[in-house]
Design an enzyme around this catalytic site. Structure first.
Site, mmCIF file in Angstrom:
data_model
loop_
_atom_site.group_PDB
_atom_site.id
_atom_site.type_symbol
_atom_site.label_atom_id
_atom_site.label_comp_id
_atom_site.label_asym_id
_atom_site.label_seq_id
_atom_site.Cartn_x
_atom_site.Cartn_y
_atom_site.Cartn_z
ATOM 1 N N GLU B 87 0.811 -1.230 0.000
ATOM 2 C CA GLU B 87 0.000 0.000 0.000
ATOM 3 C C GLU B 87 0.838 1.270 0.000
ATOM 4 O OE1 GLU B 87 -0.504 -2.597 1.950
ATOM 5 O OE2 GLU B 87 -2.599 -3.235 1.825
ATOM 6 N N PHE B 149 -10.964 -7.725 14.082
ATOM 7 C CA PHE B 149 -9.864 -8.125 13.213
ATOM 8 C C PHE B 149 -9.547 -7.002 12.229
ATOM 9 C CE2 PHE B 149 -8.410 -10.283 9.249
ATOM 10 C CZ PHE B 149 -7.147 -10.614 9.712
ATOM 11 N N LYS B 199 -17.400 -0.880 6.393
ATOM 12 C CA LYS B 199 -17.841 -1.901 5.452
ATOM 13 C C LYS B 199 -19.348 -1.786 5.203
ATOM 14 C CE LYS B 199 -17.634 -6.801 4.443
ATOM 15 N NZ LYS B 199 -17.623 -8.167 4.989
#
Lengths: 183, 632
Positions: B87, B149, B199
């Site tokens: 990244e 996570f 998300k």
């Protein structure tokens, strides 16, 4: 070896003093963090900071006290302005203002000392807001220097706890920093 | 017990939301099957918003929570996603893309490590005022703060190194936030903006429409960049210029960002003022122009620093007088009045006291200034310009550059840079890494065109060259894109060789291999009295490395091989690498030791390929407490 004889003066080599900065900011989560993070990252030390919502629910008002010279504090104000959520910044140190702070002071008390504490408080236009057998809470609103003076006097009785809000400030007259925010 | 399991606060709305979010992290998230009509979700709105803002490329790397975006990317064919190998490279590539084209660069990573890996590239863009929108995914709303996570407080991390950042929690917010992010990134003093999207915001159905540019501006009462300079100040500047005998223009990145190169040249011509430039100001003027005087600062040309030290008026335009430019401020340009033009009010008076501050965009200010300039007869400057010309001849003559200094068959770095630039017709985009190679590119790149020099100036990020050159190559395909990197920086991001091969990005890589951390070695030699440590750098056989990656490569060890290799690399349609085995001990001179002033340059030019030996290091100079008597 330098070419000239006169040394160039550095920004911010002037006299240090306490400055009062008022900032009008968006009332959104994280804005206080942005301001605090900026001040830390740029090496400005915040002496006190008071935040509350303004007459408009979408903006908050911060009062910061910072110690530094003119250039240092001006740089702090300019950096604050760069935050997208900061709408208006003003250094009101030299303006004609009302500057007040509130303090709660829990003082150790006995039957004997209690009247004396109460009279010290009254002399400083402070209020006794809680009266217990072993302690009293004194509430005082005023200029920071007056609060300092009262705290000094109460110290001899023994201070168990002390909380101060930090200064809040408002310019005298009809001017309004909140009305200066361009929308 | 009715409720099985160990759910804290079971039955409460927070617990139910959190359970649902946990299930969502794992389940097949696709909204409908490929064939059917699927609803528009947050990820679609994101793609649409990026395209609407005129960016067509995303540099990214997928991960768990960002997968809803990858699920819809194919439905937005105008948007090219380039898969990087790390990244950090995505951020540098977006940066190079932005610097070469002036468009906003877009990079993307998932939550947690994907996001933290972007950070170095975001910081690099911040320090160099590069317009960038960095997008990260985050865990679903209900899991935020639960150490789920790959969850990290990434907006907390990017807060001090972005112009602004956002945490987006619902799909409906996406069009507005992305439009605002692009506006903030590119306007005023540009910079990176980070948008963190949960998300569930990416997956949520939305009918939210895209706002107009006017809506965005109206919604930002706290953000009104001041582009026009104060007329009174501009008039004072015109008067100061009319009265100056030894004026010097210091042009920075702000001139390029504002696109004010023409106005700058007009000013210089009308008032007969030599133009000098900062590292990021390279390209503000064609270096062959008679008024182009050179690169300033710590490793700048001695004649340029001399001109600054003897000036009576410095006109800083879109630059910030940083420490690499001024050295010791006390002894900086002692005779000069300083005029400072910058769009960022906080830059004025930050590092030096400005006698004549002007807040505004370089183009706007120069446009307003030009009509007030009294045309100067070049004859008035005859003595001044003659002196400048003498200084220039002296300083350039003492450099290896152009003096056939690549003697005894040793390949010198300045020669390599010169051959790359010349071989590419002085028209390529040259992206430097950090360290000696960066200074050689800055000094010897002979730039003739704006935005053709790309370099990590403020943050000084090693590993920048290859990924940023990828970005430049994709943004400006009609120009050759070189990555010129030392063996240190190259080894930091060489994983991107796979990216340029897979995506056929035609980057030409010049690896300047001195088998050292050259700038570290130089400092240890000059400043730390030859006390070398960790400067020796082993590397692989780069020809084998390139073979393994499927990249054509050449090795050049002597000067006579250079031109042919450059031509061969340029003849390739795709990416290529030239491994230049350069002199191991060549220093970048002149050099201004930290804490010293522009008049204290160490100016030691070797007379053979290896210019200084370890035994000939001179007395120790403490960088923090410089004393007199160091090597001069």
């Amino acid at each position: 070896m330098s070419v000239g004889t006169s040394a160039r003066s550095l920004p911010g080599s002037g006299e240090e003093r306490r400055h009062l900065i008022v900032a009008i900011v968006n009332n959104k989560p994280g804005v206080l963090n942005r301001v605090a993070s900026l001040m830390r990252a740029r090496n400005f030390n915040i002496e006190s900071l008071a935040v509350s919502v303004t007459e408009r629910s979408d903006t908050s008002r911060m009062t910061l006290t910072i110690v530094g010279d003119e250039v240092h504090v001006e740089q702090a104000a300019k950096q604050l302005y760069k935050l997208i959520d900061v709408l208006k910044v003003q250094d009101v140190t030299d303006d004609s203002t009302v500057e007040h702070e509130l303090a709660l002071i829990k003082v150790r008390a006995t039957k004997r000392s209690r009247p004396e504490i109460v009279s010290v408080a009254e002399m400083h236009r402070a209020k006794v807001v809680d009266l217990g057998d072993e302690a009293v809470i004194v509430e005082v609103v005023g200029e920071p220097a007056d609060i300092d003076a009262l705290v000094e006097l109460l110290r001899e009785f023994g201070i168990k706890e002390l909380v101060r809000t930090g200064s809040v400030v408002m310019s005298r007259g009809s001017g309004s920093i909140e009305e200066q925010v361009k929308r | 017990m009715a409720e099985p399991g160990h759910v804290p606060g079971a039955g409460s709305s927070a617990a139910i939301a959190s359970e649902r979010a946990r299930r969502e992290m794992l389940r097949d998230a696709r909204v409908t099957s490929r064939g059917g009509v699927r609803p528009r979700i947050g990820a679609d709105a994101l793609c649409e918003a990026i395209l609407l803002q005129g960016s067509d490329t995303i540099w990214g790397y997928p991960g768990g929570v960002i997968l809803p975006l990858y699920d819809v990317l194919a439905d937005h064919p105008g948007l090219r996603h380039i898969l990087v190998r790390h990244e950090q490279a995505a951020a540098h590539a977006a940066d190079g893309y932005a610097r070469a084209s002036g468009k906003v660069g877009v990079c993307l990573g998932t939550s947690g490590p994907g996001a933290t890996n972007l950070v170095t590239g975001v910081g690099t863009a911040m320090l160099d005022s590069v317009p960038m929108v960095a997008i990260t995914g985050n865990v679903p709303n209900a899991l935020i703060g639960k150490d789920a996570f790959q969850e990290i407080d990434i907006t907390g991390i990017t807060l001090p190194m972005t112009k602004h950042n956002y945490l987006v929690r619902s799909a409906d917010e996406i069009p507005y936030v992305i439009a605002e992010a692009f506006h903030i990134a590119r306007s005023g003093r540009p910079g990176p903006v980070h948008v963190d999207i949960t998300k569930d915001a990416l997956m949520g159905e939305t009918a939210a429409t895209h706002p107009s540019a006017a809506d965005i501006e109206a919604g930002l009462p706290g953000y009104r960049p001041k582009v026009d300079g104060h007329p009174r100040q501009i008039k004072l500047l015109a008067e100061a210029i009319a009265g100056a005998h030894r004026p010097v223009i210091l042009a920075g990145h702000g001139v390029l960002i504002a696109g004010a190169e023409r106005e700058l040249l007009e000013l210089a011509r009308a008032a007969q003022i030599p133009i000098t430039w900062t590292l990021l100001g390279i390209g503000v003027i064609d270096e062959k122009d008679p008024l182009a005087y050179g690169y300033m600062g710590m490793h700048g040309w001695k004649h340029v620093n001399r001109a600054i030290q003897s000036a009576d008026l410095l006109i800083g335009i879109g630059m910030r007088f940083d420490d690499r430019v001024t050295g010791n401020v006390r002894t900086y340009a002692p005779k000069a009045k300083i005029a400072h033009i910058d769009i960022d009010p906080a830059e004025i008076g930050k590092n030096v006291v400005a006698d004549l501050p002007i807040v505004g965009d370089a183009k706007h200010v120069l446009d307003a200034l030009l009509p007030l300039i009294t045309k100067v007869d070049p004859a008035i400057r005859t003595d001044y310009f003659a002196e400048l010309a003498t200084w220039r001849t002296e300083s350039e003559g003492s450099s290896w550059h152009g003096s056939g200094g690549f003697r005894d068959g040793v390949l010198s770095a300045d020669f390599v840079v010169d051959r790359i630039a010349a071989g590419s017709g002085f028209d390529a985009n040259l992206t430097a890494d950090v360290g000696q190679n960066q200074m050689w590119v800055a000094r010897y790149g002979a730039f003739r065109r704006p935005n053709s020099h790309i370099s990590s100036g403020g943050l000084g990020t090693m590993g920048f060259a290859l990924p940023a050159a990828m970005g430049a190559a994709v943004a400006v395909p009609e120009k050759v894109s070189w990555a010129i990197a030392g063996d240190g920086g190259f080894q930091m991001t060489l994983q991107e060789l796979a990216t340029v091969v897979q995506e056929r990005i035609p980057v030409k890589i010049a690896l300047m291999d001195n088998k050292k951390l050259g700038m570290i070695r130089q400092w240890q030699e000059i400043v730390y009295a030859g006390n070398y440590h960790s400067e020796q750098l082993a590397g692989p056989d780069y020809l084998k490395l390139c073979e393994a990656y499927g990249l054509p490569a050449w090795k050049v060890s002597t000067p006579d091989q250079a031109d042919a290799a450059v031509a061969a690399a340029l003849a390739e349609d795709g990416p290529a690498l030239i491994w230049f085995e350069i002199a191991e001990r060549q220093n970048v001179y002149p050099m201004m030791p930290a804490g010293k002033g522009l008049s204290d340059l160490i100016d030691k030019w070797g007379d053979d390929g290896e210019d200084v030996t370890e035994g000939d290091a001179g007395p120790r100079l403490d960088p923090m407490h410089p004393t007199e008597g160091g090597p001069k």
